[in-house]
Design an enzyme around this catalytic site. Structure first.
Site, PDB file in Angstrom:
ATOM      1  CG  ASP A  47      -9.537  20.491  18.692  1.00  0.00           C
ATOM      2  OD1 ASP A  47     -10.274  21.438  18.333  1.00  0.00           O
ATOM      3  OD2 ASP A  47      -8.367  20.361  18.309  1.00  0.00           O
ATOM      4  NE  ARG A 237      -6.634  17.927  20.571  1.00  0.00           N
ATOM      5  CZ  ARG A 237      -6.745  16.923  19.693  1.00  0.00           C
ATOM      6  NH1 ARG A 237      -6.651  17.180  18.405  1.00  0.00           N
ATOM      7  NH2 ARG A 237      -6.966  15.686  20.087  1.00  0.00           N
ATOM      8  CE1 TYR A 245      -9.165  22.246  11.407  1.00  0.00           C
ATOM      9  CE2 TYR A 245      -7.999  23.147  13.302  1.00  0.00           C
ATOM     10  CZ  TYR A 245      -9.058  22.429  12.769  1.00  0.00           C
ATOM     11  OH  TYR A 245     -10.002  21.892  13.603  1.00  0.00           O
ATOM     12  N   PRO A 325     -14.078  24.952  10.611  1.00  0.00           N
ATOM     13  CG  PRO A 325     -12.576  23.152  10.537  1.00  0.00           C
ATOM     14  CD  PRO A 325     -13.487  23.979   9.675  1.00  0.00           C
TER      15      PRO A 325
END
Length: 600
Positions: A47, A237, A245, A325
């Protein structure tokens, strides 16, 4: 079986494959892209898009839509265990370490499916769509040396299976080049017997996307959190979404019989429960108890031992490098891989460059991947072990974040010396580091005094940009005479513009003239014909009519206005060469090292 030919077959329609397919389609190179997924990704996955990737997308005309649909991250907040329990904020920093030359000094986040849709919509007008659900069954590469050296020989045979057909579902593709952009479990990599080097760590993480109900004050910033309960990363987001996470314990997900992480042993509720414990005393729960997407993963840092076989079959993205990530590098590195490769494929297929040019793909991108793996190994270890290492006011993670900002944002990436990176005359533009991307700066058009960022004059159209920096032709007759002489040399049949200008020099080269002359006394047509192919190609290092933008470009680039410089910018916007303005032989030698002269 049906049989067809194509110049480039791309296996995998994730960000890496789409970047390459879209670039080649716009370059009018015959390309096909296949993918095993029956449809688009609707949620989750990668993302984050960093500053340099935004610049790359801008060069394709895609950045504006991405920014409009995304969340912008300008700030990072670091939290540590509080003295009285819970967590407390240690400090806030820019999301990209200052000072920065980034044109877009922030990160944007948008789910992978929406990012891929931007590519889909840009490809379709070029007549390119994704062939799916389709998988490769076998691949054969010719062993004939003559075929392998002939860019038009179609030496790769791939058998495909179309999963949506019950009959006539196999097809043979003869390709000049194949790109495996098919993810961490790449079929292409395995079929070509390319091995991965590195290892898996012991760190296990859960990921959830939620629409949060929270009183956490940094929910719209990048949040790096260490608590007595464990570690966590928060990423805002698009819309109101938030990605978490969360570090998990072995007991949560490891199957004791296999010793491997088993997603079935975890649940999004367990990930959320751990997140809530780490965030105390702050509240964090999903609105309506709805978790949009979730997964678990084990951190691994591995890189392929090679990126190509005979410069005919290539791999890119997760197929050749995997990492955690949490630094947000996966999608960015993947798209940068194929942005680097696409123009090189186009040059070879057009007969403009020797096939040896393709060796620079592995040379440039594998070194970056190794550097990335080394960084990620330290970052992931430090992040995951924060519970033990970050007590009190320990700044180790914050310091690593600050020191590596130019690398993680992508704007500090530098390619080493090669046939397309020649730094022997670096001093003529001291701050335009050969091998790094071209620095953005605002100049003005000589034609109308309108401000223009130089990046917008460097579209990803496969042409080399020839930037000719000259001094004040109105106030300095010596400079004016030198510019006239340079113009004559560029017009000569022996100049590199004509020697390597296949189909016309403007097909291969885009010449821009940048002068320190004043907007008040200078016209765009005051410069030699070879420097004025269009009114838009002449820029001045001066301010606009309201003195709001422009000026200071020669100083920013480290160019002496009394001497000038020629700067060659590659089609991927990396500086390939800096040369003295009176040394066209240096420029000719540069292109002669990898390009094929026009047949006489």
């Amino acid at each position: 079986m049906a049989e067809s030919k194509v110049d480039v077959l791309i296996i995998g329609a994730g960000p890496a494959g789409l970047m390459c397919a879209n670039a080649l389609a716009h370059a009018k190179i015959p390309v096909r892209i296949i993918d095993k997924r029956p449809g688009d990704i609707l949620a989750g996955q990668a993302d984050g898009i960093h500053a340099r990737t935004l610049e790359i997308l801008q060069s394709y005309g895609l950045a504006r839509r991405l920014i409009d649909e995304s969340a912008e991250i300008h700030r990072a907040a670091f939290y540590i265990p509080g003295l009285n329990g819970g967590i407390e904020r240690l400090r806030r920093l820019p999301a990209i370490t200052a000072p920065t030359t980034a044109r877009f000094p922030f990160t944007v986040t948008l789910h992978q499916g929406a990012i891929e849709a931007i590519f889909h919509d840009d490809m379709r007008p070029q007549g390119l769509d994704i062939d799916r659900p389709t998988i490769p069954l076998s691949i054969e590469l010719s062993e004939d040396e003559v075929e392998l050296k002939d860019p038009q020989a179609y030496p790769v045979k791939v058998v495909l299976q179309h999963l949506d057909r019950s009959t006539n579902n196999t097809e043979v593709i003869r390709a000049n080049f194949v790109l495996g952009a098919d993810g961490a479990h790449s079929w292409t990599r395995k079929a070509m017997d390319i091995s991965m080097e590195g290892d898996m760590s012991d760190f296990i993480w859960g990921v959830i996307d939620i629409d949060p109900d929270t009183d956490f004050p940094d929910a719209r910033n990048l949040g790096v959190i260490h608590s007595a309960e464990g570690s966590m990363l928060l990423i805002p987001r698009e819309g109101n979404l938030l990605r978490l996470y969360v570090q998990l314990s072995d007991a949560d997900v490891i199957d004791p019989e296999t010793g491997r992480a088993d997603k079935a042993r975890a649940s999004p509720e367990k990930v959320l429960e751990m997140a809530q414990r780490i965030l105390r005393p702050y509240r964090m729960k999903p609105i309506g108890d709805h978790i949009r997407w979730w997964t678990i993963y084990v951190v691994g840092q591995r890189v392929a031992n090679k990126y190509s076989i005979q410069d005919r079959v290539f791999i890119s993205g997760d197929a050749c490098h995997t990492h955690s990530p949490k630094a947000g590098q996966g999608m960015n590195a993947s798209m940068s891989d194929t942005h680097n490769l696409a123009w090189k494929l186009a040059y070879v297929l057009r007969g403009w460059a020797d096939i040896s040019l393709l060796k620079t793909y592995e040379f440039e991108r594998r070194k970056f991947a190794v550097d990335l793996i080394n960084f990620d190994r330290q970052w992931a270890s430090l992040f995951s072990s924060g519970k033990a290492n970050l007590k009190g006011k320990d700044d180790s993670l914050h310091e690593m974040f600050r020191r590596n900002g130019q690398f993680t944002s992508g704007i500090g990436i530098r390619y080493e010396t090669s046939p397309i990176v020649e730094s022997g005359h670096q001093s003529y533009a001291a701050n335009l580091v050969v091998g790094e991307r071209m620095l953005p700066h605002v100049f003005i058009h000589a034609s109308n005094a309108g401000a223009k960022n130089i990046h917008d004059m460097l579209p990803a159209d496969t042409r080399f940009k020839v930037l000719v920096f000259v001094g004040d032709i109105k106030q300095n007759e010596t400079v004016a005479a030198n510019v006239r002489r340079l113009g004559e040399q560029l017009e000569a049949p022996s100049s590199f513009l004509h020697r390597y200008g296949h189909g016309g020099s403007d097909k291969v080269f885009d010449v821009l003239c940048i002068s320190t002359s004043s907007k008040h006394v200078t016209d765009w047509c005051d410069f030699p014909k070879s420097l004025t192919t269009h009114w838009s190609k002449v820029l001045l290092d001066d301010t606009d009519m309201h003195a709001r933008e422009g000026g200071g470009g020669f100083a920013a680039y480290g160019i002496d206005p009394c001497v000038g410089a020629i700067v060659i910018v590659r089609p991927d916007a990396h500086v390939g060469l800096v040369a003295p303005p009176d040394r066209l032989d240096v420029v000719d030698a540069y292109f002669g090292s990898f390009m094929i002269p026009v047949a006489v």
